[in-house]
Design a protein around this motif. Structure first.
Motif, PDB file in Angstrom:
ATOM      1  N   ASN A  74     -12.667  -4.204   2.410  1.00 18.89           N
ATOM      2  CA  ASN A  74     -13.157  -3.115   3.273  1.00 18.89           C
ATOM      3  C   ASN A  74     -14.544  -3.444   3.815  1.00 18.89           C
ATOM      4  O   ASN A  74     -14.840  -3.199   4.981  1.00 18.89           O
ATOM      5  CB  ASN A  74     -13.227  -1.800   2.500  1.00 18.89           C
ATOM      6  CG  ASN A  74     -11.939  -1.000   2.619  1.00 18.89           C
ATOM      7  OD1 ASN A  74     -10.999  -1.436   3.296  1.00 18.89           O
ATOM      8  ND2 ASN A  74     -11.882   0.139   1.972  1.00 18.89           N
ATOM      9  N   GLY A 125      -5.153   3.850   5.869  1.00 16.62           N
ATOM     10  CA  GLY A 125      -5.982   4.878   5.238  1.00 16.62           C
ATOM     11  C   GLY A 125      -5.505   5.152   3.819  1.00 16.62           C
ATOM     12  O   GLY A 125      -5.652   6.253   3.307  1.00 16.62           O
ATOM     13  N   LEU A 126      -4.938   4.138   3.194  1.00 15.78           N
ATOM     14  CA  LEU A 126      -4.412   4.335   1.830  1.00 15.78           C
ATOM     15  C   LEU A 126      -5.223   3.585   0.790  1.00 15.78           C
ATOM     16  O   LEU A 126      -5.189   3.924  -0.395  1.00 15.78           O
ATOM     17  CB  LEU A 126      -2.957   3.860   1.753  1.00 15.78           C
ATOM     18  CG  LEU A 126      -1.933   4.773   2.413  1.00 15.78           C
ATOM     19  CD1 LEU A 126      -0.573   4.123   2.421  1.00 15.78           C
ATOM     20  CD2 LEU A 126      -1.869   6.111   1.688  1.00 15.78           C
ATOM     21  N   LYS A 162     -14.056  -5.838   6.436  1.00 13.67           N
ATOM     22  CA  LYS A 162     -13.332  -5.246   7.561  1.00 13.67           C
ATOM     23  C   LYS A 162     -14.208  -4.259   8.347  1.00 13.67           C
ATOM     24  O   LYS A 162     -14.264  -4.298   9.565  1.00 13.67           O
ATOM     25  CB  LYS A 162     -12.112  -4.503   6.994  1.00 13.67           C
ATOM     26  CG  LYS A 162     -10.910  -4.531   7.875  1.00 13.67           C
ATOM     27  CD  LYS A 162      -9.601  -4.270   7.117  1.00 13.67           C
ATOM     28  CE  LYS A 162      -9.478  -2.924   6.452  1.00 13.67           C
ATOM     29  NZ  LYS A 162      -8.129  -2.570   6.046  1.00 13.67           N
ATOM     30  N   LEU A 193     -12.958  10.508   2.264  1.00 13.47           N
ATOM     31  CA  LEU A 193     -12.641   9.077   2.253  1.00 13.47           C
ATOM     32  C   LEU A 193     -11.516   8.692   1.302  1.00 13.47           C
ATOM     33  O   LEU A 193     -10.746   7.789   1.579  1.00 13.47           O
ATOM     34  CB  LEU A 193     -13.883   8.271   1.839  1.00 13.47           C
ATOM     35  CG  LEU A 193     -14.881   7.941   2.929  1.00 13.47           C
ATOM     36  CD1 LEU A 193     -15.906   6.979   2.366  1.00 13.47           C
ATOM     37  CD2 LEU A 193     -14.198   7.338   4.130  1.00 13.47           C
ATOM     38  N   ASP A 209     -22.639  -3.169   1.020  1.00 14.90           N
ATOM     39  CA  ASP A 209     -22.732  -3.913   2.283  1.00 14.90           C
ATOM     40  C   ASP A 209     -23.883  -3.351   3.102  1.00 14.90           C
ATOM     41  O   ASP A 209     -24.430  -2.298   2.774  1.00 14.90           O
ATOM     42  CB  ASP A 209     -21.410  -3.815   3.062  1.00 14.90           C
ATOM     43  CG  ASP A 209     -21.103  -2.403   3.506  1.00 14.90           C
ATOM     44  OD1 ASP A 209     -21.911  -1.825   4.248  1.00 14.90           O
ATOM     45  OD2 ASP A 209     -20.042  -1.857   3.098  1.00 14.90           O
ATOM     46  N   SER A 229      -6.448  -3.269  10.730  1.00 13.37           N
ATOM     47  CA  SER A 229      -5.144  -2.933  10.166  1.00 13.37           C
ATOM     48  C   SER A 229      -5.415  -2.056   8.951  1.00 13.37           C
ATOM     49  O   SER A 229      -6.441  -2.166   8.311  1.00 13.37           O
ATOM     50  CB  SER A 229      -4.415  -4.200   9.756  1.00 13.37           C
ATOM     51  OG  SER A 229      -5.127  -4.827   8.719  1.00 13.37           O
ATOM     52  N   GLY A 230      -4.514  -1.196   8.629  1.00 16.48           N
ATOM     53  CA  GLY A 230      -4.710  -0.308   7.489  1.00 16.48           C
ATOM     54  C   GLY A 230      -4.075   1.031   7.769  1.00 16.48           C
ATOM     55  O   GLY A 230      -3.826   1.362   8.928  1.00 16.48           O
ATOM     56  N   ASN A 271     -12.340   6.180  11.621  1.00 14.67           N
ATOM     57  CA  ASN A 271     -12.283   6.014  13.068  1.00 14.67           C
ATOM     58  C   ASN A 271     -10.910   5.487  13.471  1.00 14.67           C
ATOM     59  O   ASN A 271     -10.602   4.314  13.274  1.00 14.67           O
ATOM     60  CB  ASN A 271     -13.384   5.031  13.492  1.00 14.67           C
ATOM     61  CG  ASN A 271     -13.493   4.965  14.990  1.00 14.67           C
ATOM     62  OD1 ASN A 271     -12.753   5.651  15.699  1.00 14.67           O
ATOM     63  ND2 ASN A 271     -14.398   4.136  15.479  1.00 14.67           N
ATOM     64  N   ASP A 309       0.840  -1.204   0.000  1.00 11.53           N
ATOM     65  CA  ASP A 309       0.000   0.000   0.000  1.00 11.53           C
ATOM     66  C   ASP A 309       0.870   1.247   0.000  1.00 11.53           C
ATOM     67  O   ASP A 309       0.635   2.191  -0.760  1.00 11.53           O
ATOM     68  CB  ASP A 309      -0.904   0.021   1.235  1.00 11.53           C
ATOM     69  CG  ASP A 309      -2.216  -0.715   0.978  1.00 11.53           C
ATOM     70  OD1 ASP A 309      -2.364  -1.261  -0.138  1.00 11.53           O
ATOM     71  OD2 ASP A 309      -3.059  -0.753   1.891  1.00 11.53           O
ATOM     72  N   GLY A 369     -22.385   1.932   7.817  1.00 16.04           N
ATOM     73  CA  GLY A 369     -22.418   3.155   7.014  1.00 16.04           C
ATOM     74  C   GLY A 369     -21.341   4.131   7.459  1.00 16.04           C
ATOM     75  O   GLY A 369     -20.589   3.857   8.397  1.00 16.04           O
ATOM     76  N   ILE A 370     -21.296   5.266   6.780  1.00 16.46           N
ATOM     77  CA  ILE A 370     -20.243   6.255   7.050  1.00 16.46           C
ATOM     78  C   ILE A 370     -20.900   7.615   7.272  1.00 16.46           C
ATOM     79  O   ILE A 370     -21.766   8.014   6.489  1.00 16.46           O
ATOM     80  CB  ILE A 370     -19.278   6.329   5.829  1.00 16.46           C
ATOM     81  CG1 ILE A 370     -18.668   4.948   5.574  1.00 16.46           C
ATOM     82  CG2 ILE A 370     -18.178   7.364   6.038  1.00 16.46           C
ATOM     83  CD1 ILE A 370     -18.146   4.750   4.191  1.00 16.46           C
ATOM     84  N   TYR A 384      -6.438   8.854   5.102  1.00 13.43           N
ATOM     85  CA  TYR A 384      -7.674   9.194   5.808  1.00 13.43           C
ATOM     86  C   TYR A 384      -8.363   7.947   6.363  1.00 13.43           C
ATOM     87  O   TYR A 384      -8.624   6.995   5.639  1.00 13.43           O
ATOM     88  CB  TYR A 384      -8.647   9.952   4.892  1.00 13.43           C
ATOM     89  CG  TYR A 384      -9.809  10.483   5.686  1.00 13.43           C
ATOM     90  CD1 TYR A 384      -9.698  11.656   6.412  1.00 13.43           C
ATOM     91  CD2 TYR A 384     -11.006   9.769   5.765  1.00 13.43           C
ATOM     92  CE1 TYR A 384     -10.745  12.128   7.186  1.00 13.43           C
ATOM     93  CE2 TYR A 384     -12.060  10.231   6.546  1.00 13.43           C
ATOM     94  CZ  TYR A 384     -11.917  11.402   7.242  1.00 13.43           C
ATOM     95  OH  TYR A 384     -12.947  11.860   8.022  1.00 13.43           O
ATOM     96  N   GLN A 385      -8.617   7.990   7.658  1.00 12.68           N
ATOM     97  CA  GLN A 385      -9.359   6.890   8.285  1.00 12.68           C
ATOM     98  C   GLN A 385     -10.518   7.489   9.066  1.00 12.68           C
ATOM     99  O   GLN A 385     -10.351   8.528   9.704  1.00 12.68           O
ATOM    100  CB  GLN A 385      -8.450   6.101   9.213  1.00 12.68           C
ATOM    101  CG  GLN A 385      -7.452   5.254   8.432  1.00 12.68           C
ATOM    102  CD  GLN A 385      -6.526   4.489   9.333  1.00 12.68           C
ATOM    103  OE1 GLN A 385      -5.819   5.075  10.140  1.00 12.68           O
ATOM    104  NE2 GLN A 385      -6.523   3.180   9.202  1.00 12.68           N
ATOM    105  N   LEU A 415      -8.424   3.305  -0.157  1.00 14.33           N
ATOM    106  CA  LEU A 415      -9.358   4.005  -1.044  1.00 14.33           C
ATOM    107  C   LEU A 415      -8.648   5.054  -1.891  1.00 14.33           C
ATOM    108  O   LEU A 415      -9.055   5.333  -3.019  1.00 14.33           O
ATOM    109  CB  LEU A 415     -10.490   4.639  -0.234  1.00 14.33           C
ATOM    110  CG  LEU A 415     -11.481   3.640   0.372  1.00 14.33           C
ATOM    111  CD1 LEU A 415     -12.528   4.350   1.208  1.00 14.33           C
ATOM    112  CD2 LEU A 415     -12.166   2.821  -0.726  1.00 14.33           C
ATOM    113  N   PHE A 416      -7.571   5.628  -1.330  1.00 17.28           N
ATOM    114  CA  PHE A 416      -6.791   6.597  -2.116  1.00 17.28           C
ATOM    115  C   PHE A 416      -6.206   5.896  -3.350  1.00 17.28           C
ATOM    116  O   PHE A 416      -6.306   6.395  -4.475  1.00 17.28           O
ATOM    117  CB  PHE A 416      -5.671   7.199  -1.263  1.00 17.28           C
ATOM    118  CG  PHE A 416      -4.623   7.930  -2.062  1.00 17.28           C
ATOM    119  CD1 PHE A 416      -4.907   9.171  -2.623  1.00 17.28           C
ATOM    120  CD2 PHE A 416      -3.372   7.372  -2.288  1.00 17.28           C
ATOM    121  CE1 PHE A 416      -3.951   9.836  -3.386  1.00 17.28           C
ATOM    122  CE2 PHE A 416      -2.414   8.042  -3.050  1.00 17.28           C
ATOM    123  CZ  PHE A 416      -2.708   9.273  -3.597  1.00 17.28           C
TER     124      PHE A 416
END
Ligand code: ADP
Length: 485
Positions: free
Chosen positions: A391, A450-451, A394, A432, A419, A447-448, A440, A324, A423-424, A437-438, A453-454
């Protein structure tokens, strides 16, 4: 005159109308002596008719009023025979003053000399008090404006306002020092000349969109400082809506984020070097562990076999994270290459689903036209799909059914991953697809970095497609992307 008209005329008492009209009347001889005055005016003044007749009208005016009367009233009457709306203060018997407007007409003798001047007087006390109120309100507004401008000049940020249609009409002191300009330099051409050519188009596009929709403008752009160097700024503007609901003014700011961007650049550099360096040893570690995983059942104790499985899982995670990071820095620098071939979407989705279906609890339902093909980099589109599906697993773990649907919309193919998770929140959605960017981060067990979706959005954009999400809190999220056929 008909009999009827004559009869009606006998019913109209013109003298009474003259005496009790809601305005004052008086007549002057050519030398300015009062020869007739109505009851209304007498009542306003507090004099009797006997006290007034034979007196000069100017006795009712202040010294200044008398001079004005001689300099303006009489010359006007002499030349034009009429006077319209001259404003005077008349002094009452008790010494108080009455603001009035004078209208007058001269009646002429057969020899064309002034015979008499007939005048009407309107009481403008109320109008004067309105004017006074207005003046007071203007003074308050002026001092409020000065107070705001004083505050705006103190802030280290550039502050500006624009009309509802988008013309900048105020800039603060910081704006002038930064661009080395005058407060009057608010023309669009001047301001745009300070924006980096690479940012102008997008900034203008978003500004136009905000002007039409009234939505907040938020954009990072490079602006040229007084020394001719570009620095990153976060531009933000919001429409001030007055109590009646009509938009009145845009309030905007430009905050200097050069230092922040510089730190981000350094962080990127570090990440890029670190992930490059880590990639090789981690890959060989992964290979070794895979071999160990294959032979573990032959030689190792059950405890060792368990440890090898765990180590394999962990090394897979580390490998994905490094991937990533590497992908993200390559994306940012435009280094990633795409190898496009014609691929069948249904097959590609099938492969992805097969890879991700690690946990048997989740059901991934696919639907769509199985003949659809796109010209794309197979590996990269698989990466996007895998990311969206993982995602969903996750971040929406309670949603046991994940739906993947694809169909053609005119020139594009649209793929959706839906899904029924948490929701967001709407205010997070615009961010997003930003790097790191994460939603929460507090106590997150995921794990992640925030990359994901970028990276997805960069891949899709570079294929000429679009990516987005529709989400309602408590109902679920639908991530979608389109690709040109
Ligand atoms: P990461 O690589 O850390 O997983 P992503 O860029 O993939 O980050 O996702 C960014 C954020 O979007 C995550 O922090 C997560 O909160 C949110 N998110 C992504 N997919 C979903 C989803 N299906 N449901 C809810 N939130 C999601």
């Amino acid at each position: 005159m008909s009999v009827k008209t004559r009869f009606i005329n006998t019913l109209i008492d013109t003298d009474e109308l003259y005496q009790t009209a809601p305005c004052g009347y008086f007549s002057l001889s050519p030398d300015g002596t009062l020869i007739k005055i109505n009851q209304t005016l007498l009542a306003w003044l507090g004099y009797t008719e006997e006290e007034m007749i034979g007196e000069k009208f100017t006795m009712l005016l202040s010294r200044g009023g008398q001079v004005h009367f001689e300099l303006f009233f009489w010359p006007l009457v002499n030349v034009t025979k009429t006077v319209k709306e001259l404003s005077y203060e008349i002094v009452r018997k008790d010494g108080s003053s009455l603001p009035v407007l004078l209208n007058a007409t001269a009646k002429m003798t057969p020899g064309n000399k002034i015979a008499v001047v007939n005048a009407a007087v309107t009481d403008i006390t109320e109008r004067k008090s309105y004017e006074l109120e207005l003046l007071k309100a203007k003074k308050i507004a002026d001092s409020e404006r000065k107070r705001l401008e004083f505050m705006a000049d103190l802030t280290p940020e550039m502050i500006w306002t624009a009309t509802a249609s988008g013309s900048v009409n105020y800039v603060n002191a910081r704006f002038c020092t930064y661009f080395h300009c005058e407060r009057t330099d608010t023309r669009a051409a001047f301001i745009l000349s300070k924006v980096h050519p690479g940012d102008v188009r997008e900034l203008l596009g978003q500004w136009q969109h905000s002007l039409v929709t009234g939505n907040i403008l938020q954009k990072d752009v490079r602006l040229m400082n007084r020394s001719g160097y570009y620095e990153w700024h976060a531009v933000k503007a919001a429409l001030f809506v007055d109590e009646k609901g009509g938009g009145t003014n845009w309030f905007g700011s430009c905050s200097n984020i050069e230092e922040h961007m510089d730190q981000l650049r350094k962080k990127d550099e570090f990440i890029s070097i670190a992930s490059h360096e880590l990639k090789t040893p981690v890959t060989s570690l992964k290979a070794i562990l895979q071999v160990l995983d294959r032979i573990k059942d032959e030689n190792a104790s059950p405890a060792l076999a368990g440890l090898i499985t765990k180590a394999n899982r962990s090394i897979l995670k580390v490998h994905t994270l490094i991937d990533d990071l590497l992908n993200a820095s390559q994306m940012k620098d435009g280094e990633l290459e795409f190898n496009k071939t014609r691929i069948n979407l249904s097959e590609l989705i099938g492969d992805c689903v097969h890879h991700v279906r690690i946990d048997k609890r989740y059901e991934i339902v696919t639907s769509g036209d199985t003949s659809l093909t796109v010209l794309a980099d197979e590996g990269r589109i698989e990466q996007v799909l895998t990311n969206l599906i993982t995602n969903a697993i996750k971040y929406a773990p309670e949603s046991l059914v994940i739906a993947v649907h694809f169909e053609q919309h005119s020139e594009n193919v649209r793929v959706e991953v839906r899904d029924q998770g948490p929701g967001i929140p709407a205010d997070r959605i615009p961010h997003l697809f930003e790097r790191y960017y994460q939603v929460n981060t507090s106590g997150s067990t995921y794990s992640g970095l925030g990359l994901g979706l970028f990276i997805c959005s960069e891949i899709i954009k570079r294929h000429g497609g679009r990516i987005g999400v529709e989400s309602t809190e408590g109902t679920g999220s639908t991530f979608w992307f389109t690709l040109p056929v």
